[in-house]
Design an enzyme around this catalytic site. Sequence first.
Site, mmCIF file in Angstrom:
data_model
loop_
_atom_site.group_PDB
_atom_site.id
_atom_site.type_symbol
_atom_site.label_atom_id
_atom_site.label_comp_id
_atom_site.label_asym_id
_atom_site.label_seq_id
_atom_site.Cartn_x
_atom_site.Cartn_y
_atom_site.Cartn_z
ATOM 1 N N ASP A 136 -8.565 -6.746 -4.733
ATOM 2 C CA ASP A 136 -8.201 -5.442 -4.169
ATOM 3 C C ASP A 136 -8.733 -4.339 -5.083
ATOM 4 O O ASP A 136 -8.190 -4.075 -6.145
ATOM 5 C CB ASP A 136 -6.675 -5.357 -4.044
ATOM 6 C CG ASP A 136 -6.203 -4.074 -3.366
ATOM 7 O OD1 ASP A 136 -7.026 -3.156 -3.162
ATOM 8 O OD2 ASP A 136 -5.013 -3.997 -3.036
ATOM 9 N N SER B 218 0.838 -1.197 0.000
ATOM 10 C CA SER B 218 0.000 0.000 0.000
ATOM 11 C C SER B 218 0.879 1.256 0.000
ATOM 12 O O SER B 218 1.773 1.377 -0.839
ATOM 13 C CB SER B 218 -0.910 -0.060 1.231
ATOM 14 O OG SER B 218 -1.947 0.859 1.157
ATOM 15 N N HIS C 39 -7.952 -5.367 -0.305
ATOM 16 C CA HIS C 39 -6.649 -4.743 -0.048
ATOM 17 C C HIS C 39 -5.955 -5.364 1.171
ATOM 18 O O HIS C 39 -4.737 -5.435 1.224
ATOM 19 C CB HIS C 39 -6.861 -3.248 0.161
ATOM 20 C CG HIS C 39 -5.592 -2.456 0.237
ATOM 21 N ND1 HIS C 39 -4.618 -2.499 -0.731
ATOM 22 C CD2 HIS C 39 -5.133 -1.592 1.188
ATOM 23 C CE1 HIS C 39 -3.622 -1.692 -0.388
ATOM 24 N NE2 HIS C 39 -3.911 -1.138 0.768
#
Lengths: 385, 385
Positions: free
Chosen positions: A329, A163, A362
């Site tokens: 995601d 991320s 995610h």
Amino acid sequence: MSTGSVGIVETRYLDLPGPLPLDSGRTLSGVRVAYETYGTLSPEKDNVILVCHALSGDAHAAGIGAESALDGFGAAASPKGIGWWDGMIGPGKAFDTDRFFVISTNLLGGCRGTTGPSSIDPETGFPYGSDFPVITVADMVRCERAFLDELGIDRLAAVAGGSLGGMQALQWAVSYPGQVDTIVVIASTHALHPQGLAWNAIARESIMRDPDWQGGHYYGTGRAPDAGMGVARMVGHITYLSAPALETKFGRRLQGREDVGYTIGEAEFEVESYLRHQAESFVKRFDANTYLYTSRALTYFDLGREHGSLEQALEKIRARTLLIAFSSDWLYPPVASRQIADQLEKSGKSVEIHIIDAPYGHDCFLLEEARQTPIVRKFLDESRT
Amino acid sequence: MSTGSVGIVETRYLDLPGPLPLDSGRTLSGVRVAYETYGTLSPEKDNVILVCHALSGDAHAAGIGAESALDGFGAAASPKGIGWWDGMIGPGKAFDTDRFFVISTNLLGGCRGTTGPSSIDPETGFPYGSDFPVITVADMVRCERAFLDELGIDRLAAVAGGSLGGMQALQWAVSYPGQVDTIVVIASTHALHPQGLAWNAIARESIMRDPDWQGGHYYGTGRAPDAGMGVARMVGHITYLSAPALETKFGRRLQGREDVGYTIGEAEFEVESYLRHQAESFVKRFDANTYLYTSRALTYFDLGREHGSLEQALEKIRARTLLIAFSSDWLYPPVASRQIADQLEKSGKSVEIHIIDAPYGHDCFLLEEARQTPIVRKFLDESRT
């Protein structure tokens, strides 16, 4: 192969000697960096892996946290808790501490020991609050570079993160191409898509519209924008999970009741109760201004804009690149990793990409450790030979 | 074929003579219903179509609104504005006012003329606020049934609506199977999925955490939870659009600037500016308590739970059913419409389903009028022969 824990670790702190220049043109003096290390530094200092955390993480990436002194925002770094990437860092794990010296720092602007909005401004003697300079991912990386200078570490065998952590890894390879052997970029992107910008804007609005935010100067007032940050966290949580994962986890089950209760204010569905719980526990450990600044930094991040085009940005990279993305995601969808891989290949760079088919959205980057481990180990092995 | 406008219309009001029983066990007295009609009622009263609006709609579905007296929440019903489904209702349009008498009401709990939380409680002389009873989709439909009784209308040629409006159409067919010839259910579901529950919970939390909400009793205090409802509306807007639509509409373009401005508080991206604008204009025309009650009703809606199973619920239906869903709608995804169609078919009912491939997300039901029109017209034609 058996894997182990790095054991009990203590977060340490290092003060940068010089001022830190920032993309905005401002500088920060007296920057402190919170960090942890796992494994042993080789005499040649050629086995260092820097791991970078995401929005709500901290320096405590692996092992069990020792009770540490309160610092910064006033929150101990997850006292006695297990590190946020413990499944990936340790003896025999993806980032193998039998071979590598793994360093994890709290990012610039943080609230877990590294200088951020809740730190004291040396010029005024009061917390910065919203007078803290706006920072970028490149600033975070510049801070990490200055920190490693103090440790006498010139080169990194790898920079890794998921991320926002993956953005930092990409930025490292672009900013310091000669000093990074490999990067491991997980569930990340070269530029957040507009829906991601929107979720982040909503989270920030929610905090700033809370009257207890007080224009960003709430420290010492006995009030903090917990209500607004709670909503921000709820939004975050839903974007980190996939719709099918929510279906599996909660369905439409009612929370401890047989039938709906005809109430407006109560959490009646399990998913409603879950969201409230997540909000409550988050506001206890995290600073709202750090949320704002970090969210702003990750929305600014755009390698293409910063370097004329994505092609020109990636042209600078000399590190071997590993990209991992997850099919479900939707906040950092695989298409962005694919774009990066395609562009690197076109430029004749060494790149490897894996799209893992997994249902958790995610959050996969924190959950799918077993499937990431062989990929990462093999990739790092090839770099060492 | 040329289509036209129904022209200038005025919202009218009707007071129900008796008390309205509710699912919660409570009753509401002195219920007023705001409504508009388009077209001409046949002498046999057999050409009536009821259209039901979604969360933020009102009775003004078609034509140009006449300047009307302030009512209810204090907001004129979109003075001089074009009705929310004007593209679908009018001479030669999907709901053809040359043939049908179309009726649109503001739903129970609303803030645009029909009795809701902002109305005066006859027992106290003050606005209900959060003392207003919690209502369900079945209650909304019960109110519509009572309202039509006053107009002397027994049977409906069709009930039509999108989103929450589609839920009402389904509920009509289940609650009053002998009184509905057809239902047109667009971008809707028999039960919102858990991610949808979550978005609604977040929106409600955002309103209720705003201190200006004051436990729901903010009328007459000079303060209203505009900040919280603004965030709620932002969340709503993003869930109504698809990620690709946001990409096309805004990309990552900056709002009137060449480079990022290094600010936390300003809207720097176009999508950020758009969200703020949407929030600002919404709070001027909508009541926060109505948002809460309506959101609660649509999360409760669950034909399967209410009737033992979806099969048992749909078993009651005698109306011919038209289902329309949109490929990019992730808030009310096509899979739910497909489930309804499959179950109706299995039970030997008359059902037709169309999944329209269109990129705008849930908002398609308000935007893709040209593609819905021939489907709806043909469906209604077949019912008339």
